[in-house]
Design an enzyme around this catalytic site. Structure first.
Site, PDB file in Angstrom:
ATOM      1  CE1 TYR A 133      -2.740  -3.279   0.716  1.00 55.04           C
ATOM      2  CE2 TYR A 133      -4.265  -1.721   1.658  1.00 55.04           C
ATOM      3  CZ  TYR A 133      -3.998  -2.973   1.182  1.00 55.04           C
ATOM      4  OH  TYR A 133      -4.973  -3.924   1.173  1.00 55.04           O
ATOM      5  CE  LYS A 183       3.045 -17.313  -4.524  1.00 56.33           C
ATOM      6  NZ  LYS A 183       2.611 -18.736  -4.484  1.00 56.33           N
ATOM      7  CG  ASP A 216       0.063 -19.993  -2.751  1.00 62.14           C
ATOM      8  OD1 ASP A 216       0.859 -19.886  -1.789  1.00 62.14           O
ATOM      9  OD2 ASP A 216       0.416 -20.458  -3.860  1.00 62.14           O
ATOM     10  CG  ASP A 240      -6.884  -5.621   3.666  1.00 57.50           C
ATOM     11  OD1 ASP A 240      -7.739  -5.741   4.560  1.00 57.50           O
ATOM     12  OD2 ASP A 240      -7.051  -4.931   2.649  1.00 57.50           O
ATOM     13  CG  ASP A 244     -11.512  -8.604   5.289  1.00 64.85           C
ATOM     14  OD1 ASP A 244     -11.018  -8.067   6.297  1.00 64.85           O
ATOM     15  OD2 ASP A 244     -12.221  -7.989   4.475  1.00 64.85           O
TER      16      ASP A 244
HETATM   17 MG    MG Z   1     -10.058  -5.279   4.499  1.00 64.10          MG
END
Ligand code: MG
Ligand code: NAI
Length: 349
Positions: A133, A183, A216, A240, A244
């Site tokens: 980000y 990763k 993954d 993030d 979730d």
């Molecule tokens: Mg989120």
């Protein structure tokens, strides 16, 4: 006396923050805690009326507080990147809230969509101020066939070390097991760097067992065997998505809390439910207040009131275990107010 800035925001934000304030008042009275609150109307509503999510000196205003309690921002008439980059991301970055802490539990009485979720109790520690980000990058040749976009991920030794240290320390206070999301097979610069730093920092925490999993495979294991995880540390984007996913495994996004922490305590930290402003149910009085109340518990813990925080979590456990005090997102019929009343009764009972 600790000062709390309250930003209810949009949609169900004000509804769940009103609930959290009532529960905070009850637990504060019971534990002799003095908090003072100042509310701010910073939101998409403000953006539509005045052209900005918050005033130009908004960050300086917040700087004077000990903590920030936020509901949710976002509204269909305002692009989501406006609400995110106009309020939440500036706060996280200006106040060096480099830890995004997201505890996830499967509570008694809350059905996980997984058949055998078992006793899930994990924490995702998401890097919150750098990584994927970033504002580094740009777009060229807009509107032409050769249009392109470049977005750079920024990983710094200081930034990775401090989030990894935080996660190792947290794991040491829990079940002593840390998983690092990576990763480094596909992303050949930043994530090998991340892996090296995790391995280096691990030497300072010999009591914590740790391993590293590709994102993954880790996503699959969160669904297949969520019980095996304790603390999971991840970059901004991976954290993030994982948090979730884990919140969904726990049964409802409506109960998931988060803390944006400056562990150095130089700046105020910010506490907010994981969910958004839920325009589809806003104004109907049925939003689940548990995510906001659990976030308030994380705030009490951060402000030095662990007993009050534990009392709030116990009240949440009790309330969720009772079918008549669950909101519709958990298959119940209770209103936000009824759940809030039940939480307060559980605290006082
Ligand atoms: Mg989120
Ligand atoms: P959302 O979390 O607002 O809603 C997703 C689904 O979960 C909806 O069906 C909603 O009704 C349900 N839900 C969420 N919270 C609930 C609660 N407490 N009780 C019961 N049901 C609940 O996510 P969505 O729809 O993607 O985003 C809506 C708006 O919120 C967008 O503008 C988005 O940008 C914003 N948003 C803001 C966040 C923040 O302020 N930190 C985080 C996520 C989204």
């Amino acid at each position: 006396m600790r000062r709390v800035a309250v930003i209810p925001g949009d949609g169900i934000g004000p509804e769940v923050i009103h609930a959290a304030r009532r529960v905070l008042d009850a637990v504060s009275a019971g534990h002799g805690i003095e908090l003072s609150y100042v509310e701010f109307d910073w939101s998409c509503r403000r953006y539509l009326e005045q052209g900005a999510m918050m005033p130009a000196d908004g960050l300086d205003t917040l700087r004077r507080f000990d903590a920030i309690l936020l509901g949710a921002v976002g509204w269909p008439d305002v692009a989501d990147h406006v609400s995110l980059w106009g309020l939440l991301i500036p706060i996280r970055r200006a106040f060096r809230q480099y830890v995004n802490l997201r505890p996830i539990r499967v509570f008694d009485g809350v059905d996980s969509p997984l058949r055998d979720a078992g006793p899930v109790d994990l924490v995702v520690v998401r890097e919150n101020v750098e990584g994927e980000y970033s504002e580094a990058g740009g777009r060229l040749n807009r509107g032409f066939p050769d249009e392109l976009a470049i977005q750079e991920a920024i990983f710094t030794r200081a930034g990775v070390s401090r989030i990894v240290d935080y996660a190792f320390e947290l794991a040491g206070t829990r079940r002593g097991y840390l998983t690092s999301a990576t990763k480094s097979n596909g992303i050949v610069h930043t994530l090998p760097f991340w892996d090296e730093i995790v391995a280096e920092r691990a030497a300072a925490f010999p009591a914590v067992r740790w391993d590293s999993e590709h994102i993954d495979a880790l996503a699959a294991k969160f669904v297949l065997t969520p019980q095996r995880f304790d603390v999971v540390v991840a970059s901004n984007l991976f954290g993030d998505i994982l948090s979730d996913l884990a919140a969904a495994v726990a049964g409802s996004i409506g109960i998931a809390p988060s803390a944006n922490l400056d562990p150095t305590r130089t700046h105020p930290s910010m506490f907010e439910p994981v969910h958004g402003s839920a325009p589809d149910i806003a104004g109907r009085g049925i939003a689940n207040p548990v995510g906001a109340v659990w976030s308030a518990a994380l705030m009490l813990d951060h402000l030095g009131h662990p007993a009050a925080a534990a009392a709030l979590v116990a009240a949440i456990e009790h309330t969720l275990a009772t079918p008549s005090t669950r909101t519709p997102d958990l298959g119940g019929t209770a209103s936000t107010t009824e759940v809030t009343d039940a939480l307060i009764a559980a605290l006082e009972g």
